[in-house]
Design an enzyme around this catalytic site. Structure first.
Site, PDB file in Angstrom:
ATOM      1  N   SER A  79       0.841  -1.195   0.000  1.00 38.82           N
ATOM      2  CA  SER A  79       0.000   0.000   0.000  1.00 38.82           C
ATOM      3  C   SER A  79       0.878   1.247   0.000  1.00 38.82           C
ATOM      4  O   SER A  79       2.105   1.167   0.022  1.00 38.82           O
ATOM      5  CB  SER A  79      -0.925   0.005   1.225  1.00 38.82           C
ATOM      6  N   SER A  81       0.678   3.616   2.422  1.00 37.99           N
ATOM      7  CA  SER A  81       0.553   4.225   3.749  1.00 37.99           C
ATOM      8  C   SER A  81       1.877   4.715   4.320  1.00 37.99           C
ATOM      9  O   SER A  81       1.882   5.486   5.275  1.00 37.99           O
ATOM     10  CB  SER A  81      -0.089   3.235   4.723  1.00 37.99           C
ATOM     11  N   LYS A 136       5.007   0.181   9.751  1.00 35.96           N
ATOM     12  CA  LYS A 136       4.763   1.580  10.114  1.00 35.96           C
ATOM     13  C   LYS A 136       6.014   2.125  10.818  1.00 35.96           C
ATOM     14  O   LYS A 136       6.978   1.400  11.074  1.00 35.96           O
ATOM     15  CB  LYS A 136       3.564   1.705  11.058  1.00 35.96           C
ATOM     16  N   SER A 220      -3.269   6.457   6.283  1.00 32.24           N
ATOM     17  CA  SER A 220      -2.624   5.323   6.936  1.00 32.24           C
ATOM     18  C   SER A 220      -3.505   4.787   8.051  1.00 32.24           C
ATOM     19  O   SER A 220      -3.905   5.537   8.955  1.00 32.24           O
ATOM     20  CB  SER A 220      -1.259   5.742   7.510  1.00 32.24           C
TER      21      SER A 220
END
Length: 263
Positions: A79, A81, A136, A220
């Site tokens: 993705s 994010s 993350k 996100s």
């Protein structure tokens, strides 16, 4: 216990190893004795096909298991994010021993080596679905008071400094605002998307847990959301360290990303 690719590797290693060991201890001596009694040379003794495959594949699978479980594991970014740090289609290496050595499948730490630091980009298992991996940036350490108000991030009452750079001109999200965030001792870039409603937040990180955010701040799903929440220490997989390929059609490959360190 987590039933993923690591489970398949462990099961395959045990299966091939057990087949090879049982044959070596119980059946091979009988084959050799029978062949010797008939005057057949040892080089002409044929192993059963299953044993031959097990003997051939066991060391290969074992090496892959050791490297993937204790040294480095490859992941694909699915993705945007973590833009602009990571793009959809990036293939990365994750250092598995940065925060200690863990047993595959059980994920139990057996050797403590280092501790996560604020600003690290980390792969972790989603607390509500451990078979799913997320990536993350670590923002909040255990005991931190984390507050997010619009584009402002506060940690323990202090605003994290952000320098606006200008309009993002990379891949995707045309018109996004690019900024440099000074998170602890780390400087990295983040994106803000005009017209997107910010996800505000105000909580204290529990002991033994961590708070994560994506660098694409307005796009996100991270610890600000119930689906992710605080991540327990046992769910940490490793530290993302380097991009080794980018492949996302139709722009693939992006050659200048190959080999880039992840900051």
């Amino acid at each position: 216990m987590i039933f993923d690719f690591s489970f398949i590797l462990v099961a395959a290693t045990l299966l091939t190893g057990v087949i090879w060991a049982i044959d070596s201890l119980a059946f091979k001596p009988k084959r050799v004795a029978a062949a010797s009694a008939k005057g057949i040379a040892l080089d002409n003794i044929r192993e059963p096909l299953l044993v031959e495959y097990a003997r051939s594949f066991f060391p290969v699978i074992l090496i892959v298991l050791v490297i993937r479980s204790f040294l480095f594991e490859p992941f694909r970014i699915p993705s945007d994010s973590m833009m602009p740090t990571l793009l959809d289609g990036d293939f990365i290496f994750v250092n598995k021993f940065s925060y200690g050595l863990r047993l595959p499948v059980l994920n139990a730490k057996v050797v403590a080596i280092g501790e996560p630091e604020r600003g690290d980009v980390i792969v972790f298992r989603l607390p509500k679905d451990p078979a799913t991996n997320y990536i993350k940036r670590l923002v909040g350490l255990p005991g931190d008071h984390v507050v997010v108000r619009g584009q402002n991030l506060y940690i323990n009452g202090e605003r994290v400094k952000v320098d606006m750079v200008g309009i993002y001109e990379g891949h995707g999200h045309d018109g996004a605002q690019l900024a440099t965030e000074h998170l602890g001792s780390r400087d990295h870039q983040v994106l803000y998307l005009p017209g997107r409603e910010a996800r505000d937040y105000d909580e204290i990180v529990p002991a033994g847990h961590y708070f994560f955010m994506g660098d694409n701040r307005d796009n996100s799903r991270d610890s600000r959301f119930f689906e992710v929440g605080f991540v327990p220490e046992r769910n940490l997989v490793g530290k993302a360290v380097r991009i080794w390929l980018n492949w996302d059609l139709p722009s693939a490959p992006i050659w200048d990303r190959i080999g880039d360190p992840i900051r």
